[in-house]
Design an enzyme around this catalytic site. Structure first.
Site, PDB file in Angstrom:
ATOM      1  N   GLU A  28     -18.461 -91.030 -29.035  1.00  0.00           N
ATOM      2  CA  GLU A  28     -19.309 -90.531 -28.160  1.00  0.00           C
ATOM      3  C   GLU A  28     -19.154 -89.418 -27.353  1.00  0.00           C
ATOM      4  O   GLU A  28     -18.200 -88.479 -28.076  1.00  0.00           O
ATOM      5  CB  GLU A  28     -18.828 -90.529 -26.404  1.00  0.00           C
ATOM      6  CG  GLU A  28     -19.922 -92.350 -26.271  1.00  0.00           C
ATOM      7  CD  GLU A  28     -20.723 -92.566 -25.895  1.00  0.00           C
ATOM      8  OE1 GLU A  28     -21.776 -91.471 -25.895  1.00  0.00           O
ATOM      9  OE2 GLU A  28     -21.526 -92.692 -24.461  1.00  0.00           O
ATOM     10  N   ASP A  29     -20.351 -88.519 -27.492  1.00  0.00           N
ATOM     11  CA  ASP A  29     -20.515 -87.505 -26.862  1.00  0.00           C
ATOM     12  C   ASP A  29     -19.442 -87.162 -25.303  1.00  0.00           C
ATOM     13  O   ASP A  29     -18.718 -86.207 -25.317  1.00  0.00           O
ATOM     14  CB  ASP A  29     -21.698 -86.321 -26.693  1.00  0.00           C
ATOM     15  CG  ASP A  29     -22.791 -87.680 -25.827  1.00  0.00           C
ATOM     16  OD1 ASP A  29     -22.462 -88.309 -25.596  1.00  0.00           O
ATOM     17  OD2 ASP A  29     -24.013 -86.808 -25.975  1.00  0.00           O
TER      18      ASP A  29
ATOM     19  N   ASP B 137     -19.388 -89.768 -18.559  1.00  0.00           N
ATOM     20  CA  ASP B 137     -19.622 -89.635 -17.490  1.00  0.00           C
ATOM     21  C   ASP B 137     -19.243 -90.433 -16.123  1.00  0.00           C
ATOM     22  O   ASP B 137     -18.245 -90.509 -15.909  1.00  0.00           O
ATOM     23  CB  ASP B 137     -20.771 -88.576 -17.372  1.00  0.00           C
ATOM     24  CG  ASP B 137     -21.632 -88.004 -15.983  1.00  0.00           C
ATOM     25  OD1 ASP B 137     -20.328 -87.580 -15.232  1.00  0.00           O
ATOM     26  OD2 ASP B 137     -22.364 -88.767 -16.090  1.00  0.00           O
TER      27      ASP B 137
ATOM     28  N   PHE C  45     -22.937 -79.595 -16.127  1.00  0.00           N
ATOM     29  CA  PHE C  45     -23.410 -80.006 -16.713  1.00  0.00           C
ATOM     30  C   PHE C  45     -23.653 -79.688 -18.315  1.00  0.00           C
ATOM     31  O   PHE C  45     -23.708 -78.654 -18.478  1.00  0.00           O
ATOM     32  CB  PHE C  45     -25.187 -79.947 -16.377  1.00  0.00           C
ATOM     33  CG  PHE C  45     -26.159 -81.518 -17.461  1.00  0.00           C
ATOM     34  CD1 PHE C  45     -25.875 -82.293 -16.961  1.00  0.00           C
ATOM     35  CD2 PHE C  45     -27.016 -80.260 -17.993  1.00  0.00           C
ATOM     36  CE1 PHE C  45     -26.791 -83.267 -17.750  1.00  0.00           C
ATOM     37  CE2 PHE C  45     -27.597 -81.128 -19.250  1.00  0.00           C
ATOM     38  CZ  PHE C  45     -27.358 -82.499 -19.051  1.00  0.00           C
TER      39      PHE C  45
ATOM     40  N   ARG D 283     -29.634 -78.352 -28.376  1.00  0.00           N
ATOM     41  CA  ARG D 283     -28.403 -79.501 -29.377  1.00  0.00           C
ATOM     42  C   ARG D 283     -28.457 -78.868 -30.626  1.00  0.00           C
ATOM     43  O   ARG D 283     -26.892 -79.507 -31.245  1.00  0.00           O
ATOM     44  CB  ARG D 283     -29.454 -80.814 -30.111  1.00  0.00           C
ATOM     45  CG  ARG D 283     -30.167 -81.823 -28.954  1.00  0.00           C
ATOM     46  CD  ARG D 283     -30.397 -82.875 -29.236  1.00  0.00           C
ATOM     47  NE  ARG D 283     -30.383 -83.601 -28.600  1.00  0.00           N
ATOM     48  CZ  ARG D 283     -30.206 -85.029 -27.746  1.00  0.00           C
ATOM     49  NH1 ARG D 283     -29.752 -85.662 -27.858  1.00  0.00           N
ATOM     50  NH2 ARG D 283     -31.176 -85.963 -27.102  1.00  0.00           N
TER      51      ARG D 283
HETATM   52  P1  5GP Z   1     -22.742 -91.951 -18.159  1.00  0.00           P
HETATM   53  O1  5GP Z   1     -23.047 -93.702 -18.631  1.00  0.00           O
HETATM   54  O2  5GP Z   1     -21.186 -91.902 -18.449  1.00  0.00           O
HETATM   55  O3  5GP Z   1     -23.139 -91.315 -16.853  1.00  0.00           O
HETATM   56  O4  5GP Z   1     -23.194 -91.067 -19.539  1.00  0.00           O
HETATM   57  C1  5GP Z   1     -23.487 -91.943 -20.700  1.00  0.00           C
HETATM   58  C2  5GP Z   1     -24.374 -90.612 -21.404  1.00  0.00           C
HETATM   59  O5  5GP Z   1     -24.812 -89.229 -20.143  1.00  0.00           O
HETATM   60  C3  5GP Z   1     -23.569 -89.252 -22.818  1.00  0.00           C
HETATM   61  O6  5GP Z   1     -23.362 -89.994 -22.949  1.00  0.00           O
HETATM   62  C4  5GP Z   1     -24.789 -88.344 -21.785  1.00  0.00           C
HETATM   63  O7  5GP Z   1     -25.297 -88.982 -23.438  1.00  0.00           O
HETATM   64  C5  5GP Z   1     -25.205 -88.577 -21.076  1.00  0.00           C
HETATM   65  N1  5GP Z   1     -24.564 -86.825 -20.373  1.00  0.00           N
HETATM   66  C6  5GP Z   1     -23.265 -87.488 -18.909  1.00  0.00           C
HETATM   67  N2  5GP Z   1     -23.368 -85.734 -19.028  1.00  0.00           N
HETATM   68  C7  5GP Z   1     -23.571 -85.054 -19.567  1.00  0.00           C
HETATM   69  C8  5GP Z   1     -23.843 -84.079 -19.394  1.00  0.00           C
HETATM   70  O8  5GP Z   1     -23.150 -82.655 -18.569  1.00  0.00           O
HETATM   71  N3  5GP Z   1     -24.109 -83.088 -20.489  1.00  0.00           N
HETATM   72  C9  5GP Z   1     -25.408 -83.980 -20.813  1.00  0.00           C
HETATM   73  N4  5GP Z   1     -26.334 -83.133 -21.717  1.00  0.00           N
HETATM   74  N5  5GP Z   1     -25.561 -85.246 -21.642  1.00  0.00           N
HETATM   75  C10 5GP Z   1     -24.633 -85.850 -20.621  1.00  0.00           C
HETATM   76 MG    MG Z   2     -23.381 -90.146 -25.264  1.00  0.00          MG
END
Ligand code: 5GP
Ligand code: MG
Length: 186
Positions: A109-110, A113, A162, A175
């Site tokens: 995963e990147d 959150d 973010f 990106r």
């Molecule tokens: P989650 O479901 O854990 O809230 O977030 C999942 C996805 O939301 C991450 O895999 C990512 O792709 C996107 N995301 C969450 N926080 C960020 C952020 O700070 N920056 C970016 N670019 N994407 C985010």
């Molecule tokens: Mg992601």
């Protein structure tokens, strides 16, 4: 203007990007992560399962840093809704084509959150009879967790910012940036 400042120039001009981790810091952290992860997978031909799109650069660098035989596949997930908050409803845009039964799967995963996306993915993987499933995330935002998912290996822990760059986007931009940056005033 050097090459890097040129890459950042459009956003910098609007004063919106702040470098959190440089390309060199990311490289060094990825090398240490690979050393931590490798013992679990030597001789096991693991499947690195990248979550598109944000993980594509991290996965490419991690695969090379691991430097052991492995395979690569991708899923793409989307949460309904838009903007910088995930809506809580997740669906597959692209699923893997090959069976996962008996495979040692490392989800790449990147950023984790709220944990909503990962909880959905791990839930669907649970029925696929993988030999093991672990998670590596380049970035972890534990302060934002709604779903208590386990991140087995995390690169950097960040606050409630973010972030963009090194594969991660805002509305598909940024990106290509080599550094991980905080995007301010969004
Ligand atoms: P989650 O479901 O854990 O809230 O977030 C999942 C996805 O939301 C991450 O895999 C990512 O792709 C996107 N995301 C969450 N926080 C960020 C952020 O700070 N920056 C970016 N670019 N994407 C985010
Ligand atoms: Mg992601």
């Amino acid at each position: 203007m050097d090459e890097r400042s040129e890459l950042h120039a459009p956003a910098r001009a609007r004063g919106r990007l702040r470098v959190l981790y440089t390309a060199e810091e990311i490289r060094a952290r990825t090398a240490r992560l690979a050393d931590e992860i490798r013992p679990y997978y030597e001789g096991k031909n693991p499947l690195l399962l990248g979550v598109l799109k944000g993980s594509f650069i991290f996965l490419a660098d991690l695969a090379r840093a691991l430097a052991i035989p492995l395979e690569v596949d991708f899923v793409q997930l989307a949460s309904y809704g838009d903007g910088t908050e995930s809506s809580g409803f997740v669906r597959f845009i692209h699923d893997v084509e090959r069976p996962m039964a008996g495979r040692h799967v490392l989800v790449v995963e990147d950023i984790v959150d709220t944990g909503t996306t990962l909880a959905f993915l791990l839930g669907t993987l649970a029925s696929r009879q993988a030999a093991s499933v672990r998670v590596v995330s380049l970035l972890d935002k534990p302060g934002r967790r709604v779903n208590q998912v386990q991140v087995d290996f995390a690169g950097f822990t960040v606050e409630n910012l973010f972030v963009v760059g090194y594969g991660m986007d805002h509305a598909e931009a940024y990106r290509h940036l080599p550094d991980i940056c905080a995007l301010e005033e969004v």
